[in-house]
Each structure stands twice: as C-alpha cells, then as structure tokens.
Design a protein around this motif. Structure first.
Motif, mmCIF file in Angstrom:
data_model
loop_
_atom_site.group_PDB
_atom_site.id
_atom_site.type_symbol
_atom_site.label_atom_id
_atom_site.label_comp_id
_atom_site.label_asym_id
_atom_site.label_seq_id
_atom_site.Cartn_x
_atom_site.Cartn_y
_atom_site.Cartn_z
ATOM 1 N N VAL A 1 0.839 -1.194 0.000
ATOM 2 C CA VAL A 1 0.000 0.000 0.000
ATOM 3 C C VAL A 1 0.874 1.244 0.000
ATOM 4 O O VAL A 1 1.909 1.303 0.661
ATOM 5 C CB VAL A 1 -0.962 0.010 1.211
ATOM 6 C CG1 VAL A 1 -0.194 -0.062 2.527
ATOM 7 C CG2 VAL A 1 -1.870 1.225 1.181
ATOM 8 N N ASN A 2 0.435 2.224 -0.781
ATOM 9 C CA ASN A 2 1.143 3.502 -0.887
ATOM 10 C C ASN A 2 0.118 4.622 -0.869
ATOM 11 O O ASN A 2 -0.799 4.632 -1.694
ATOM 12 C CB ASN A 2 1.967 3.554 -2.181
ATOM 13 C CG ASN A 2 2.692 4.869 -2.379
ATOM 14 O OD1 ASN A 2 2.082 5.882 -2.732
ATOM 15 N ND2 ASN A 2 3.994 4.860 -2.186
ATOM 16 N N VAL A 3 0.252 5.516 0.104
ATOM 17 C CA VAL A 3 -0.553 6.732 0.124
ATOM 18 C C VAL A 3 0.352 7.856 -0.365
ATOM 19 O O VAL A 3 1.374 8.161 0.266
ATOM 20 C CB VAL A 3 -1.102 7.037 1.530
ATOM 21 C CG1 VAL A 3 -1.849 8.373 1.527
ATOM 22 C CG2 VAL A 3 -2.028 5.916 1.976
ATOM 23 N N VAL A 4 0.010 8.429 -1.479
ATOM 24 C CA VAL A 4 0.895 9.353 -2.185
ATOM 25 C C VAL A 4 1.288 10.529 -1.308
ATOM 26 O O VAL A 4 0.429 11.193 -0.700
ATOM 27 C CB VAL A 4 0.214 9.847 -3.479
ATOM 28 C CG1 VAL A 4 1.116 10.836 -4.209
ATOM 29 C CG2 VAL A 4 -0.130 8.661 -4.378
ATOM 30 N N ASP A 5 2.596 10.771 -1.234
ATOM 31 C CA ASP A 5 3.175 11.896 -0.501
ATOM 32 C C ASP A 5 2.971 11.835 1.005
ATOM 33 O O ASP A 5 3.136 12.840 1.691
ATOM 34 C CB ASP A 5 2.627 13.237 -1.027
ATOM 35 C CG ASP A 5 3.155 13.573 -2.413
ATOM 36 O OD1 ASP A 5 4.234 13.065 -2.758
ATOM 37 O OD2 ASP A 5 2.486 14.326 -3.132
ATOM 38 N N VAL A 6 2.621 10.655 1.527
ATOM 39 C CA VAL A 6 2.489 10.500 2.981
ATOM 40 C C VAL A 6 3.303 9.263 3.386
ATOM 41 O O VAL A 6 2.753 8.167 3.562
ATOM 42 C CB VAL A 6 1.019 10.346 3.419
ATOM 43 C CG1 VAL A 6 0.919 10.440 4.941
ATOM 44 C CG2 VAL A 6 0.138 11.400 2.766
ATOM 45 N N PRO A 7 4.621 9.390 3.543
ATOM 46 C CA PRO A 7 5.476 8.226 3.822
ATOM 47 C C PRO A 7 5.038 7.364 4.993
ATOM 48 O O PRO A 7 5.154 6.127 4.909
ATOM 49 C CB PRO A 7 6.853 8.862 4.075
ATOM 50 C CG PRO A 7 6.829 10.124 3.276
ATOM 51 C CD PRO A 7 5.410 10.625 3.379
ATOM 52 N N PRO A 8 4.514 7.926 6.101
ATOM 53 C CA PRO A 8 4.086 7.044 7.198
ATOM 54 C C PRO A 8 2.922 6.136 6.823
ATOM 55 O O PRO A 8 2.656 5.163 7.535
ATOM 56 C CB PRO A 8 3.671 8.024 8.304
ATOM 57 C CG PRO A 8 4.331 9.308 7.965
ATOM 58 C CD PRO A 8 4.384 9.342 6.474
ATOM 59 N N LEU A 9 2.219 6.446 5.727
ATOM 60 C CA LEU A 9 1.099 5.621 5.273
ATOM 61 C C LEU A 9 1.493 4.805 4.041
ATOM 62 O O LEU A 9 0.700 4.589 3.133
ATOM 63 C CB LEU A 9 -0.120 6.491 4.965
ATOM 64 C CG LEU A 9 -0.713 7.259 6.146
ATOM 65 C CD1 LEU A 9 -1.907 8.095 5.698
ATOM 66 C CD2 LEU A 9 -1.129 6.311 7.268
ATOM 67 N N CYS A 10 2.727 4.351 4.024
ATOM 68 C CA CYS A 10 3.235 3.537 2.912
ATOM 69 C C CYS A 10 4.064 2.391 3.476
ATOM 70 O O CYS A 10 4.869 2.595 4.392
ATOM 71 C CB CYS A 10 4.145 4.348 1.978
ATOM 72 S SG CYS A 10 3.396 5.806 1.230
#
Length: 245
Positions: free
Chosen positions: A130-139
C-alpha cells in the motif's frame, strides 16, 4: 502571505498531530528499502482517488499491464476516457474496505486524510502493498522515479528525501543510458537461449556475457556508431571461444 502568518502544513498521517513537524519521516533516510521489480500483468491493483495524481498512478500501472480498478466519486476526463474504453474499471463511489479484496497493490491518491488512513489500515491488515501518495508514514512501499528505454528500467530513489533530486537524476540517467544500452540488452537476450543450452555452469555463462559487455571493441560504442552487425559478430565470436570442445 508573510512568513510569520503561515502556521505550517496540516498533518495528514495517522499521527494526527494537527500541524506537521516531520517527526514521522525523520527515520526515512535510515530505512533499508528492499528494491524489487513486480510483474503486474493481469494482477488486480486498486487506485483510490480520481484526480491528476490518481491518473498518474493509473497510467503507471497500465504501462505494466496491471488490471486496474479506480474507486472515486469523480474523476478527471482522462480517467473517464480510460473507463469508457474498458482500460480500467471505475467504481464511481466512495472507498469501501471490500475494494481491496483480490488486489496485490493499493494506492491512495486522495485529499481526504481519513480515507487515506482507512486504505492504509485496511491494506496493512491484509498484508498488502500500500502507498498513500506523498504521505510516507502511510506507505509500506515507495515508488521510485523510473527511466524506461526499451527493456531497460532504471529506478531512482532518494528514500523520499527529495523528489526534485530524483527528477534531476532521472533526466541525467536518461541522457547517459539511452537507446544503445536498450539495443544491447535485446541482442544479449537473443544469446541467452544458446548460453543456457550450451554452457554447463552459471560461471561459464557469466564469463560469456561479461566478456561481451566488457570486451574490446566496446559493444556500446559500436551501437552508438550504428554498427549492430559488429555487435552480432562479437557475440558469435564469443560463442566460438566459449563453446565446449
């Protein structure tokens, strides 16, 4: 706006700190990322968010022959066109946890923090990428900048430290490793069948290919000069010298 009037960027990760102080990404440069190339042909991948960033992620997945599902109440005209022509499946609604079923990868590209956190949490529970764009803690994975030339792909990552630097490196690498390298990759691939069927050990095959790539004359110089026949001659000469007696 005067600098003193700017309170700071709003926190958009699961820490919910109000104003972001970058504490969540301070360890990124020390994170040892495992670099891999994924085969996505026919694999279901989910993109949540129908804006320009969502379009960019959809196009990247389609370039790798993924089976892409888009979830978004609204989408750009380009995404609408991709859905209308059948290139993607568009679920025209808000995200639901069940959207992740059967997916290998989920990418969230929305401006809604709650939705981004939900996608991340739901994917983590399923042990998905999973990757949340431009939010490294959510990747749990990050997407490098990619230079593609024919069969060659060069990935550039700054561990999230500087997309601008990655962009510059992408431009310079594209200039340095162009068509001649892609052409050589194709020619060497043509010789793989012979090498596997003729040379008995891994070390034999390694010496065969390294002798061509690092040999004299340089195959890249020949290809830059438009002499593909010269490279083919090098490969045939290497076959004669490496073939078992």
């Amino acid at each position: 706006m005067p600098a003193q009037a700017y309170a700071g960027k709003e926190c958009v990760c699961q820490l919910r700190m109000g104003i972001c102080d970058q504490s969540c990404v301070r360890g990124m440069l020390e994170t040892p990322f495992y670099i891999a190339c994924l085969r996505l042909t026919g694999r279901r991948c989910l993109v949540v968010g129908g804006g320009e960033v969502g379009l960019e992620k959809v196009e990247g997945l389609l370039a790798c022959d993924a089976d892409v599902t888009l979830v978004a109440p609204e989408a750009t005209r380009e995404l609408e066109t991709l859905a209308a022509e059948g290139s993607i499946v568009w679920e025209r609604r808000e995200y639901r946890p069940g959207d992740l079923e059967g997916c290998l990868i989920a990418i969230a590209a929305t401006a809604d923090t709650d939705v981004n956190i939900a996608v991340y949490d739901d994917a983590e529970r399923r042990a998905m990428l999973v990757n949340v764009v431009d939010v490294p803690p959510l990747c749990n994975f990050i997407l490098p900048a990619i230079v593609r030339t024919g069969p060659l792909a060069v990935a550039i990552s700054t561990a999230g430290a500087s997309p601008a630097l990655a962009k510059r490196m992408k431009r310079e690498i594209a200039e340095l490793f162009g068509e001649p390298y892609a052409d050589l990759a194709v020619l060497l691939n043509d010789a793989r069948g012979w090498a596997k069927s003729t040379l008995p050990t891994y070390q034999d095959r390694k010496e065969f290919f390294e002798g061509i790539v690092g040999g004299d004359p340089d195959p890249i110089d020949l290809l830059r000069a438009g002499d593909a026949a010269g490279v083919r001659a090098l490969i045939e000469a290497a076959k004669l010298s490496h073939a078992p007696a």
